[in-house]
Design an enzyme around this catalytic site. Sequence first.
Site, PDB file in Angstrom:
ATOM      1  N   LEU A 289      40.499  38.306  25.084  1.00  0.00           N
ATOM      2  CA  LEU A 289      41.781  38.892  24.662  1.00  0.00           C
ATOM      3  C   LEU A 289      42.028  40.211  25.365  1.00  0.00           C
ATOM      4  O   LEU A 289      43.147  40.554  25.694  1.00  0.00           O
ATOM      5  CB  LEU A 289      41.767  39.144  23.153  1.00  0.00           C
ATOM      6  CG  LEU A 289      41.983  37.952  22.245  1.00  0.00           C
ATOM      7  CD1 LEU A 289      41.764  38.356  20.787  1.00  0.00           C
ATOM      8  CD2 LEU A 289      43.395  37.411  22.423  1.00  0.00           C
ATOM      9  N   GLY A 290      40.966  40.944  25.573  1.00  0.00           N
ATOM     10  CA  GLY A 290      41.136  42.238  26.219  1.00  0.00           C
ATOM     11  C   GLY A 290      39.813  42.962  26.330  1.00  0.00           C
ATOM     12  O   GLY A 290      38.852  42.631  25.645  1.00  0.00           O
TER      13      GLY A 290
ATOM     14  N   GLY B  72      38.359  47.055  26.755  1.00  0.00           N
ATOM     15  CA  GLY B  72      38.699  48.478  26.812  1.00  0.00           C
ATOM     16  C   GLY B  72      37.466  49.261  27.217  1.00  0.00           C
ATOM     17  O   GLY B  72      36.550  48.717  27.847  1.00  0.00           O
ATOM     18  N   ALA B  73      37.446  50.534  26.853  1.00  0.00           N
ATOM     19  CA  ALA B  73      36.340  51.400  27.237  1.00  0.00           C
ATOM     20  C   ALA B  73      35.062  51.036  26.482  1.00  0.00           C
ATOM     21  O   ALA B  73      33.958  51.213  26.978  1.00  0.00           O
ATOM     22  CB  ALA B  73      36.725  52.845  26.966  1.00  0.00           C
TER      23      ALA B  73
ATOM     24  N   GLY C 247      34.338  47.918  24.713  1.00  0.00           N
ATOM     25  CA  GLY C 247      33.825  46.564  24.602  1.00  0.00           C
ATOM     26  C   GLY C 247      34.809  45.510  25.038  1.00  0.00           C
ATOM     27  O   GLY C 247      35.855  45.801  25.599  1.00  0.00           O
TER      28      GLY C 247
ATOM     29  N   ASP D   6      42.309  57.481  17.964  1.00  0.00           N
ATOM     30  CA  ASP D   6      42.735  57.002  19.280  1.00  0.00           C
ATOM     31  C   ASP D   6      44.052  56.216  19.215  1.00  0.00           C
ATOM     32  O   ASP D   6      44.129  55.086  19.707  1.00  0.00           O
ATOM     33  CB  ASP D   6      41.611  56.151  19.890  1.00  0.00           C
ATOM     34  CG  ASP D   6      41.691  56.091  21.414  1.00  0.00           C
ATOM     35  OD1 ASP D   6      42.508  56.810  22.001  1.00  0.00           O
ATOM     36  OD2 ASP D   6      40.920  55.308  22.011  1.00  0.00           O
TER      37      ASP D   6
HETATM   38  N1  LIG Z   1      42.134  41.793  16.358  1.00  0.00           N
HETATM   39  C1  LIG Z   1      42.700  41.628  17.545  1.00  0.00           C
HETATM   40  N2  LIG Z   1      43.671  40.708  17.706  1.00  0.00           N
HETATM   41  C2  LIG Z   1      44.269  40.541  18.916  1.00  0.00           C
HETATM   42  N3  LIG Z   1      43.944  41.226  20.039  1.00  0.00           N
HETATM   43  C3  LIG Z   1      42.965  42.153  19.950  1.00  0.00           C
HETATM   44  C4  LIG Z   1      42.294  42.398  18.699  1.00  0.00           C
HETATM   45  N4  LIG Z   1      41.370  43.364  18.920  1.00  0.00           N
HETATM   46  C5  LIG Z   1      41.478  43.709  20.216  1.00  0.00           C
HETATM   47  N5  LIG Z   1      42.414  42.991  20.859  1.00  0.00           N
HETATM   48  C6  LIG Z   1      42.778  43.083  22.315  1.00  0.00           C
HETATM   49  O1  LIG Z   1      41.639  43.505  23.041  1.00  0.00           O
HETATM   50  C7  LIG Z   1      41.882  44.784  23.671  1.00  0.00           C
HETATM   51  C8  LIG Z   1      40.605  45.610  23.664  1.00  0.00           C
HETATM   52  O2  LIG Z   1      40.149  45.789  22.334  1.00  0.00           O
HETATM   53  P1  LIG Z   1      39.722  47.215  21.794  1.00  0.00           P
HETATM   54  O3  LIG Z   1      39.156  47.045  20.424  1.00  0.00           O
HETATM   55  O4  LIG Z   1      40.876  48.169  21.921  1.00  0.00           O
HETATM   56  O5  LIG Z   1      38.549  47.601  22.807  1.00  0.00           O
HETATM   57  P2  LIG Z   1      38.066  49.049  23.273  1.00  0.00           P
HETATM   58  O6  LIG Z   1      37.396  49.673  22.086  1.00  0.00           O
HETATM   59  O7  LIG Z   1      37.095  48.758  24.349  1.00  0.00           O
HETATM   60  O8  LIG Z   1      39.297  49.789  23.720  1.00  0.00           O
HETATM   61  C9  LIG Z   1      43.050  45.382  22.900  1.00  0.00           C
HETATM   62  O9  LIG Z   1      43.796  46.320  23.659  1.00  0.00           O
HETATM   63  C10 LIG Z   1      43.860  44.143  22.538  1.00  0.00           C
HETATM   64  O10 LIG Z   1      44.661  43.725  23.615  1.00  0.00           O
HETATM   65 MG   LIG Z   2      41.126  50.046  22.743  1.00  0.00          MG
END
Ligand SMILES: Nc1ncnc2c1ncn2[C@@H]1O[C@H](COP(=O)(O)OP(=O)(O)O)[C@@H](O)[C@H]1O
Ligand SMILES: [Mg+2]
Length: 303
Positions: A30-31, A33-34, A36, A141
């Site tokens: 899904l994505g 980030g920094a 995970g 954040d």
């Molecule tokens: N519960 C969720 N439902 C849908 N997409 C999600 C969810 N959690 C994270 N994502 C997607 O994954 C990306 C990275 O997750 P995130 O928790 O922000 O990681 P990080 O802590 O590395 O920034 C988010 O920007 C979003 O696009």
């Molecule tokens: Mg994030």
Amino acid sequence: MTTSFEQFGSSGAVVDGKWNKRQYRIERLLGAGANGKVYLVKRGKLHYAMKTGFDAVDHQSEVNALKALSKSNTSFRQYLLDVDDFHRDGQDIPFYVMPYFKGSSIGEFMKRNGRDWIYLIGLNLLRKLAELHKEDYIFGDIKMENIIVSGYGDVDLIDFGGVTLKGKSVKQFTEVYDRGFWGGGSRTADEAYDLFAFAVLLISSTDTERRLVGIKQVLPQNRNVEMLLDMLQSNKALSQAAPVLRKILLGKYTSSKQALADWRRQSYPKPARTPRSTGGAWLKVCFAASLVVFGLTVYMYWL
Ligand SMILES: Nc1ncnc2c1ncn2[C@@H]1O[C@H](COP(=O)(O)OP(=O)(O)O)[C@@H](O)[C@H]1O
Ligand SMILES: [Mg+2]
């Protein structure tokens, strides 16, 4: 401790929880980030989001904050659905499971539905912050990537990696949204810290002149809250919210409840258009196709 999480990458792979014995099938990434990677997973017929952390200590601290919030009487209740390890190639990879939020970023949502949605999105975001603050946490954040918008401007916060107990130092932030970056105050976790990031988020998501782009190149001594106030003043999309946002940027609110009450008191334009989901386009195509078929049938009948 840093571990490699590449093993989660392939779709169709099965993740077996070592302790709770639940089994998840990876659908797609899904994505990332920094902190995970987050995967869309399926268990039985239901979809969830599974997060694996790059750093075990950070991952655990995110889980701890979520554990506390999951027990609270707020909309974050039951947010944390499973916490476990995946044992693979001699190492344990920690993960947690949360609800999957289907939606888009504020930017994408407004591109599809119009910028007048910003007021309702702002209201819903302030509501979330007020709930979190009531539990003595701050989000830390607030930024575009950590918020999902769906339905009728509904807002979900994702990424609890920056969640910090009030009074402590903010754990994780993103420069442009950070009060300290603008010389607008300290990095101590208080409600006004999140409100400041909220104001920057609203300005940046409606910043048609793209004045915030490249702001990092401006020297710290030349960056100040005045610049943001200036952007706010010339921002037509936010004209009705400007008094509240101005007060936020000047640090005049100590609580999000006050800011929320003021936000509610203002009259905002009702969004002109009902939200279109990405699936809506298909419905329209199908509807149009059925009209054509109907027309053809009638035509052939009369022929
Ligand atoms: N519960 C969720 N439902 C849908 N997409 C999600 C969810 N959690 C994270 N994502 C997607 O994954 C990306 C990275 O997750 P995130 O928790 O922000 O990681 P990080 O802590 O590395 O920034 C988010 O920007 C979003 O696009
Ligand atoms: Mg994030």
